[in-house]
Design a protein around this motif. Sequence first.
Motif, PDB file in Angstrom:
ATOM      1  N   ASP A  74      -0.961  19.690  12.952  1.00 34.17           N
ATOM      2  CA  ASP A  74      -0.831  17.787  12.565  1.00 34.17           C
ATOM      3  C   ASP A  74      -1.019  17.336  13.733  1.00 34.17           C
ATOM      4  OD1 ASP A  74       1.875  17.983  14.349  1.00 34.17           O
ATOM      5  OD2 ASP A  74       2.911  17.620  12.195  1.00 34.17           O
ATOM      6  N   ARG A  75      -1.212  15.360  13.798  1.00 38.29           N
ATOM      7  CA  ARG A  75      -1.613  15.065  14.821  1.00 38.29           C
ATOM      8  C   ARG A  75      -0.169  15.500  16.340  1.00 38.29           C
ATOM      9  NH1 ARG A  75      -4.844  12.122  16.959  1.00 38.29           N
ATOM     10  NH2 ARG A  75      -4.085  10.797  19.048  1.00 38.29           N
ATOM     11  N   CYS A  78      -1.075  18.756  17.890  1.00 50.62           N
ATOM     12  CA  CYS A  78      -2.547  18.149  18.630  1.00 50.62           C
ATOM     13  C   CYS A  78      -2.248  17.654  19.854  1.00 50.62           C
ATOM     14  CB  CYS A  78      -3.475  17.644  17.746  1.00 50.62           C
ATOM     15  SG  CYS A  78      -4.735  19.054  16.652  1.00 50.62           S
ATOM     16  N   GLU A  79      -1.345  16.816  20.149  1.00 48.07           N
ATOM     17  CA  GLU A  79      -0.527  16.404  20.920  1.00 48.07           C
ATOM     18  C   GLU A  79      -0.129  17.080  22.039  1.00 48.07           C
ATOM     19  OE1 GLU A  79      -0.839  12.996  22.383  1.00 48.07           O
ATOM     20  OE2 GLU A  79      -1.954  11.832  20.690  1.00 48.07           O
ATOM     21  N   ALA A 145      -7.248  12.159  11.363  1.00 48.08           N
ATOM     22  CA  ALA A 145      -5.611  11.914  11.751  1.00 48.08           C
ATOM     23  C   ALA A 145      -5.825  12.506  12.849  1.00 48.08           C
ATOM     24  CB  ALA A 145      -4.708  12.110  10.376  1.00 48.08           C
ATOM     25  N   ASN A 146      -6.508  13.503  13.290  1.00 47.92           N
ATOM     26  CA  ASN A 146      -5.881  13.988  14.032  1.00 47.92           C
ATOM     27  C   ASN A 146      -6.874  13.895  15.258  1.00 47.92           C
ATOM     28  OD1 ASN A 146      -4.206  15.691  13.063  1.00 47.92           O
ATOM     29  ND2 ASN A 146      -5.157  17.577  12.414  1.00 47.92           N
ATOM     30  N   GLN A 202      -4.250  16.062   3.910  1.00 45.21           N
ATOM     31  CA  GLN A 202      -3.468  15.337   4.061  1.00 45.21           C
ATOM     32  C   GLN A 202      -2.342  14.314   2.868  1.00 45.21           C
ATOM     33  OE1 GLN A 202      -3.404  15.369   7.128  1.00 45.21           O
ATOM     34  NE2 GLN A 202      -1.928  13.273   7.543  1.00 45.21           N
TER      35      GLN A 202
END
Length: 310
Positions: A74-75, A78-79, A145-146, A202
């Motif tokens: 998910d985002r 990734c962050e 989104a990512n 998603q």
Amino acid sequence: MRPIRIVSRLTDREPPERGSGVRLALFQGENPSGTPAAVAENLARMEQVLALAASYGSQLCAFPECFNTGYALDRQQCEQLAEPSDGTTVELARKLSGRHDIGVVLPYVERAADGALHDSVALVAEGELVANYRKTHLYGAAERANFTPGHDLPPVVKINGFPVGLLNCYECEFPPLYQNLVGRGARLIVGPTAADRHFTLQSGEPTLVAYPDATEHIIPAMAAVWRVFVAYANRRGWETSERGQWEYRGNSGIWAPDGTAVVSAGPEERAVDSLLLGDCLPGAVPPFSPEGDHRSDSRIAAADGLLPAG
């Protein structure tokens, strides 16, 4: 670590001479995802795989999409896990490339200088980062989104004096990208991927249609039409997260310029981590057509989509 099955389809004991082709290795494995511990384990696996590939004389080794982190992210993950192009993941690839005299196609989650996150592929050769490609064609709502899409055309870089182009997963299904790469001289196109079957969208809903197996039709057709070797480096097995589960197809392989498989994963390779080895030698592939050449014979002008006079 789990053992690695070897699938070897080599033309000679010695790898291709400089400029004549490339001995390519594809790693197809089931890897952890989504945590710093997973990244550390995946990089340790990369170190093992590159040493093994080099022992067979491989001149280039490719890993699946988002190899260092896993794909089912998910985002927030990734962050947390993204790295710059001079971060730990790429720097290790550079070190191993120099140590083993092997090129590396290494997909990873990249954080750019402006903070944007990219689904990137580092191409390392002779211990140096020679290309860093940011995926331009993102697939589906989760990738959008990512990641931020890249804006530069995929690169063509010489490995063993042989021109190699890069694509990333979904991009392997776009004929114009092949046309562009071949037009700039590519004779081998390597596409890391994370192609699965059914997965969680998603939105949280399951897919009703399975992701297509590009190696059944698209990949062999692109290889034959554009007279180029095409390699598809996929995952196998499962990834799970809070969002759902992903079962990867395990359909890695290399297809020759006549559309036939040089080497391809079968049921046994879908059950265990595998290293597929093949020699990409244009001189060993028979002509696909008595006279025709799709690229040189095309009358479509790429700039305006019109047929030129004459």
